[in-house]
Design a protein around this motif. Structure first.
Motif, PDB file in Angstrom:
ATOM      1  N   GLU A  23      -5.748 -18.397  44.741  1.00  0.00           N
ATOM      2  CA  GLU A  23      -7.113 -18.764  44.375  1.00  0.00           C
ATOM      3  C   GLU A  23      -7.375 -18.477  42.896  1.00  0.00           C
ATOM      4  O   GLU A  23      -7.065 -17.399  42.384  1.00  0.00           O
ATOM      5  N   ALA A  24      -7.964 -19.448  42.216  1.00  0.00           N
ATOM      6  CA  ALA A  24      -8.287 -19.297  40.791  1.00  0.00           C
ATOM      7  C   ALA A  24      -9.396 -18.264  40.597  1.00  0.00           C
ATOM      8  O   ALA A  24     -10.219 -18.031  41.489  1.00  0.00           O
ATOM      9  N   VAL A  25      -9.419 -17.678  39.418  1.00  0.00           N
ATOM     10  CA  VAL A  25     -10.492 -16.766  39.020  1.00  0.00           C
ATOM     11  C   VAL A  25     -11.488 -17.583  38.206  1.00  0.00           C
ATOM     12  O   VAL A  25     -11.115 -18.268  37.245  1.00  0.00           O
ATOM     13  N   SER A  26     -12.750 -17.516  38.581  1.00  0.00           N
ATOM     14  CA  SER A  26     -13.774 -18.340  37.927  1.00  0.00           C
ATOM     15  C   SER A  26     -14.001 -17.926  36.476  1.00  0.00           C
ATOM     16  O   SER A  26     -13.773 -16.766  36.096  1.00  0.00           O
ATOM     17  N   ASP A  27     -14.475 -18.879  35.687  1.00  0.00           N
ATOM     18  CA  ASP A  27     -14.839 -18.587  34.297  1.00  0.00           C
ATOM     19  C   ASP A  27     -15.916 -17.510  34.239  1.00  0.00           C
ATOM     20  O   ASP A  27     -15.891 -16.640  33.367  1.00  0.00           O
ATOM     21  N   GLU A  28     -16.858 -17.564  35.170  1.00  0.00           N
ATOM     22  CA  GLU A  28     -17.941 -16.579  35.190  1.00  0.00           C
ATOM     23  C   GLU A  28     -17.394 -15.177  35.424  1.00  0.00           C
ATOM     24  O   GLU A  28     -17.816 -14.220  34.772  1.00  0.00           O
ATOM     25  N   ALA A  29     -16.431 -15.034  36.329  1.00  0.00           N
ATOM     26  CA  ALA A  29     -15.836 -13.720  36.586  1.00  0.00           C
ATOM     27  C   ALA A  29     -15.115 -13.213  35.336  1.00  0.00           C
ATOM     28  O   ALA A  29     -15.259 -12.045  34.963  1.00  0.00           O
ATOM     29  N   VAL A  30     -14.374 -14.075  34.682  1.00  0.00           N
ATOM     30  CA  VAL A  30     -13.664 -13.671  33.457  1.00  0.00           C
ATOM     31  C   VAL A  30     -14.664 -13.259  32.386  1.00  0.00           C
ATOM     32  O   VAL A  30     -14.495 -12.245  31.710  1.00  0.00           O
ATOM     33  N   ARG A  31     -15.738 -14.011  32.251  1.00  0.00           N
ATOM     34  CA  ARG A  31     -16.777 -13.680  31.265  1.00  0.00           C
ATOM     35  C   ARG A  31     -17.383 -12.305  31.557  1.00  0.00           C
ATOM     36  O   ARG A  31     -17.573 -11.484  30.653  1.00  0.00           O
ATOM     37  N   LEU A  32     -17.678 -12.031  32.830  1.00  0.00           N
ATOM     38  CA  LEU A  32     -18.257 -10.732  33.193  1.00  0.00           C
ATOM     39  C   LEU A  32     -17.286  -9.589  32.922  1.00  0.00           C
ATOM     40  O   LEU A  32     -17.692  -8.508  32.478  1.00  0.00           O
ATOM     41  N   ILE A  33     -16.013  -9.811  33.170  1.00  0.00           N
ATOM     42  CA  ILE A  33     -15.007  -8.790  32.886  1.00  0.00           C
ATOM     43  C   ILE A  33     -14.941  -8.516  31.383  1.00  0.00           C
ATOM     44  O   ILE A  33     -14.915  -7.366  30.943  1.00  0.00           O
ATOM     45  N   LEU A  34     -14.922  -9.576  30.588  1.00  0.00           N
ATOM     46  CA  LEU A  34     -14.888  -9.410  29.129  1.00  0.00           C
ATOM     47  C   LEU A  34     -16.141  -8.715  28.618  1.00  0.00           C
ATOM     48  O   LEU A  34     -16.073  -7.854  27.728  1.00  0.00           O
ATOM     49  N   GLU A  35     -17.291  -9.074  29.165  1.00  0.00           N
ATOM     50  CA  GLU A  35     -18.538  -8.428  28.742  1.00  0.00           C
ATOM     51  C   GLU A  35     -18.530  -6.946  29.081  1.00  0.00           C
ATOM     52  O   GLU A  35     -19.036  -6.131  28.308  1.00  0.00           O
ATOM     53  N   ALA A  36     -17.938  -6.579  30.209  1.00  0.00           N
ATOM     54  CA  ALA A  36     -17.804  -5.158  30.533  1.00  0.00           C
ATOM     55  C   ALA A  36     -16.960  -4.468  29.465  1.00  0.00           C
ATOM     56  O   ALA A  36     -17.257  -3.338  29.058  1.00  0.00           O
ATOM     57  N   GLY A  37     -15.924  -5.145  28.993  1.00  0.00           N
ATOM     58  CA  GLY A  37     -15.076  -4.581  27.947  1.00  0.00           C
ATOM     59  C   GLY A  37     -15.816  -4.352  26.649  1.00  0.00           C
ATOM     60  O   GLY A  37     -15.622  -3.322  25.984  1.00  0.00           O
ATOM     61  N   ILE A  38     -16.670  -5.286  26.268  1.00  0.00           N
ATOM     62  CA  ILE A  38     -17.353  -5.130  24.983  1.00  0.00           C
ATOM     63  C   ILE A  38     -18.444  -4.062  25.027  1.00  0.00           C
ATOM     64  O   ILE A  38     -18.887  -3.600  23.974  1.00  0.00           O
ATOM     65  N   TRP A  39     -18.851  -3.653  26.230  1.00  0.00           N
ATOM     66  CA  TRP A  39     -19.849  -2.600  26.341  1.00  0.00           C
ATOM     67  C   TRP A  39     -19.238  -1.207  26.373  1.00  0.00           C
ATOM     68  O   TRP A  39     -19.946  -0.209  26.485  1.00  0.00           O
ATOM     69  N   ALA A  40     -17.925  -1.109  26.223  1.00  0.00           N
ATOM     70  CA  ALA A  40     -17.290   0.207  26.159  1.00  0.00           C
ATOM     71  C   ALA A  40     -17.716   0.912  24.874  1.00  0.00           C
ATOM     72  O   ALA A  40     -17.979   0.264  23.856  1.00  0.00           O
ATOM     73  N   PRO A  41     -17.759   2.225  24.907  1.00  0.00           N
ATOM     74  CA  PRO A  41     -18.122   2.948  23.684  1.00  0.00           C
ATOM     75  C   PRO A  41     -17.034   2.832  22.625  1.00  0.00           C
ATOM     76  O   PRO A  41     -15.853   2.679  22.942  1.00  0.00           O
ATOM     77  N   SER A  42     -17.458   2.891  21.371  1.00  0.00           N
ATOM     78  CA  SER A  42     -16.517   2.945  20.249  1.00  0.00           C
ATOM     79  C   SER A  42     -17.144   3.803  19.159  1.00  0.00           C
ATOM     80  O   SER A  42     -18.358   3.823  18.997  1.00  0.00           O
ATOM     81  N   GLY A  43     -16.291   4.503  18.433  1.00  0.00           N
ATOM     82  CA  GLY A  43     -16.783   5.368  17.356  1.00  0.00           C
ATOM     83  C   GLY A  43     -17.549   4.573  16.315  1.00  0.00           C
ATOM     84  O   GLY A  43     -17.102   3.506  15.896  1.00  0.00           O
TER      85      GLY A  43
END
Length: 177
Positions: A23-43
């Protein structure tokens, strides 16, 4: 009760999944995963992480698979997310590598929350010197940090942890008298 908190539950329930359905992974799921990544803390909130999404039908999957002993996982995944640090956005090497790790963990938790399976592939970074040019990426600009393979799980994950007491350097909790 605190242990019923959904974030704490997700941390305890997430597992590394290495086999996926067709089963393919939807574009929306990939977008949500990437958005979770960009909300990680950084110095200094410098946000040095950069991401490259490669789908299963992309010819670059073969390049990725050839650069890791876990090629079978890469070939079976429906999406691979490569995580890099942009050297021009970095300000402190240690803190920025920690930021990349935080981004990866956020993305793994997001995949879990979306009922996807995912695994952090770290061994592939040992091949960065040959992999990045093969992907037409500039190793002088990008530091390759991790690859995340994801898809709909075709297996259950399992894991265990050593007791907390074995990992503490000293007891932080008051002992009853």
């Amino acid at each position: 009760m605190l242990t019923e908190n959904p974030v704490l539950q997700a941390i305890r329930q997430r597992r590394s999944i290495r086999r996926y359905t067709d089963e393919a992974v939807s574009d929306e799921a990939v977008r949500l995963i990437l958005e979770a990544g960009i909300w990680a803390p950084s110095g200094l909130n410098n946000q040095p992480c950069r991401f490259l999404v490669i789908r299963a039908d992309d010819p670059r999957c073969d390049i990725l698979a050839a650069h890791t002993r876990y090629g079978h996982i890469v070939r079976g995944a429906k999406v691979i997310i490569l995580v890099f640090l942009d050297r021009e956005a970095m300000y402190n090497e240690v803190k920025d590598h920690q930021a990349a790790g935080a981004a990866v963990q956020n993305m793994l938790l997001a995949a879990h929350a979306l009922q996807l399976g995912a695994v952090w592939l770290g061994e592939i970074i040992n091949q960065a010197a040959t992999l990045l040019p093969a992907l037409a990426l500039d190793p002088a600009r990008l530091s390759f940090e991790a690859a995340i393979a994801a898809g709909h799980p075709a297996q259950n994950g399992s894991s265990s942890r050593r007791p907390l007491a074995e990992l503490l350097l000293e007891e932080p909790f008051p002992q009853p008298e």
